[in-house]
Design an enzyme around this catalytic site. Structure first.
Site, short mmCIF file in Angstrom:
data_model
loop_
_atom_site.label_atom_id
_atom_site.label_comp_id
_atom_site.label_asym_id
_atom_site.label_seq_id
_atom_site.Cartn_x
_atom_site.Cartn_y
_atom_site.Cartn_z
CE1 TYR A 217 75.19 8.05 41.13
CE2 TYR A 217 76.45 8.67 43.08
CZ TYR A 217 75.78 7.72 42.34
OH TYR A 217 75.70 6.44 42.81
CG ASP B 166 81.37 13.01 38.14
OD1 ASP B 166 81.68 12.21 37.23
OD2 ASP B 166 80.79 12.66 39.19
CE LYS C 68 78.07 4.27 38.63
NZ LYS C 68 77.94 5.69 38.91
NE ARG D 187 95.55 3.06 55.85
CZ ARG D 187 96.59 3.77 56.34
NH1 ARG D 187 96.94 4.91 55.78
NH2 ARG D 187 97.25 3.33 57.37
C1 PLP Z 1 78.02 6.48 40.03
C2 PLP Z 1 78.47 7.89 40.00
C3 PLP Z 1 79.24 8.44 41.04
C4 PLP Z 1 79.60 7.64 42.27
O1 PLP Z 1 80.39 6.53 41.95
P1 PLP Z 1 80.45 5.21 42.84
O2 PLP Z 1 81.52 4.41 42.16
O3 PLP Z 1 79.10 4.58 42.81
O4 PLP Z 1 80.83 5.62 44.22
C5 PLP Z 1 79.65 9.75 40.94
N1 PLP Z 1 79.33 10.51 39.87
C6 PLP Z 1 78.59 10.02 38.85
C7 PLP Z 1 78.26 10.90 37.70
C8 PLP Z 1 78.13 8.70 38.87
O5 PLP Z 1 77.38 8.23 37.86
#
Ligand code: PLP
Length: 390
Positions: A107, A179, A204, A54
């Site tokens: 998001y 982000d 992603k 962890r």
């Molecule tokens: C999918 C996404 C998230 C969250 O990510 P997870 O891996 O699903 O928790 C945050 N910001 C953006 C822009 C995203 O596309």
């Protein structure tokens, strides 16, 4: 009773010896043994070795160092999801009484975090349109500590005025967190544009195969980074070694996948703009995009792999469109090696009223496409067939 000899299950070092494997091994071990209390004490003091998964493990670090290199960052932290990577800097760097400014098209879960969870902890959030830096600057208060934005909005594909927002943040001495999931370091490097914190949903495009849920977060200031990583260990946002291994493997083809997906997205946007039944196509580098000039400068002319479009029809027509789209995966994600189609009104934006959706341009006929690496002619024919059903 059998007289068989008990199997010796005492732990032994894994016998790689002096041979170095070319592919990273997966290290699922939760715990690591140490020679004696002196050695354990020393390794806790200087953080020189692994103790408990962890708190860190080799697969997370192998992945983090690769994303660091892509982002021009040092000491980034990998988390068990993108949302953990969004949440950690907010919770680690903000205190009760502080104020946050957030992009109004973040998001969905990020928006929920800043508008529902943070206020419970005494942190107020103002959501502002990030394409207008003057509005962001006007929302800054004496207690504002951070601005959180995405570069390209989901699913409306608007491009934030990052330069203007970075200036406002810098003038006011507040942190700018970006982000970078949509844009990826292939088209945008936040640290080169004044960001203090970079966030990724590695789930992603970076990982790229829809088989690992992961995040990444890095702060320019090592003190902030230490707080973020330490909070991650406390909250237990630890990533799985196997997921990290999958994502590291995915990164080897990231440039190839991104470039191919982007070429496909450009060609598909052009194709869709001429298909009867499709009335609007949103792709950042197209001349008819509302933020075209900004996109050309900020994204170095790279439009990326995401596009949105609107069909000339209602919810029923949207149903027919998806049903007729054949092999296109109708799935609310993005960044997969294959093309995925999503419908905001029934997924990411379902909690909004139709009026609230319409106010940001999301009608019942609005779709987002995460373009993949398929042969472009297959994609064009799938979309053309679907459009006939509108
Ligand atoms: C999918 C996404 C998230 C969250 O990510 P997870 O891996 O699903 O928790 C945050 N910001 C953006 C822009 C995203 O596309």
């Amino acid at each position: 009773m059998s007289d068989a000899k008990p199997t010796d299950i005492r732990r032994q070092p894994f016998p790689t010896g002096l041979s170095a494997p070319v592919a990273s091994p997966i290290v699922p071990s939760v715990v690591y043994s140490t020679e004696n209390p002196d050695a354990l004490d020393a390794q806790y003091r200087d953080g020189s070795a692994y103790t408990y998964a962890r708190e860190g493990h080799p697969n997370a670090d192998a992945l983090a160092r690769r994303i660091d290199a892509m982002e021009g960052a040092i000491g980034g932290h990998v988390t068990g999801s993108g949302m953990a990577a969004v949440s950690l800097p907010l919770l680690a760097c903000l205190n009760a009484g502080d104020h946050l400014i957030a992009g109004d098209q973040l998001y969905g879960r990020s928006l929920r975090m800043v508008t529902q969870e943070l206020p419970r902890l005494g942190i107020q959030t103002t959501c502002v349109d990030p394409t207008d830096a003057a509005k962001v600057a006007a929302a800054i208060r004496p207690e504002t500590r951070m601005i959180l934005i995405e570069v390209v909005s989901n699913p409306t594909i608007r491009v934030a005025d990052v330069e203007g927002i970075a200036r406002a943040a810098n003038d006011a001495g507040i942190l700018l967190a970006i982000d970078n999931t949509f844009t990826t370091p292939r088209s945008f490097c936040p640290f080169e544009h004044g960001a203090d914190i970079i966030i990724h949903s590695v789930t992603k495009m970076l990982s790229g195969h829809s088989d690992a849920t992961l995040g990444y977060v890095v702060a320019k200031d090592p003190e902030h980074q230490e707080k973020i990583a330490s909070l991650g260990v406390t909250l237990g946002t630890t990533p799985s070694p196997f997921d990290c291994w999958l994502a590291e493997r995915g990164l080897f083809t990231f440039d190839l996948r991104y470039d191919q997906a982007e070429r496909n997205a450009e060609a598909l946007a052009e194709h869709l703009s001429g298909v009867p039944g499709i009335k609007r196509v949103l792709y950042p580098t197209r001349p008819d995009h509302p933020d075209h000039n900004r996109a050309m400068g900020l994204l170095r002319g790279r439009g990326g792999h995401m596009l949105s479009f609107e069909i000339d029809g209602d919810w029923a027509a949207a149903n027919r469109f998806v049903s007729a789209s054949g092999d296109l995966a109708f799935a609310p994600t993005l960044g997969d090696v294959g093309t995925t189609l999503s419908h905001a009104a029934s997924s990411s934006h379902r909690a909004l009223t139709p009026e609230a959706r319409a106010a940001i341009g999301i009608t019942d006929g609005f779709f987002r496409v995460s373009v993949g690496c398929e042969d472009i002619d297959l994609l064009k024919s799938d979309f053309a067939r679907a459009a006939v059903a509108i």
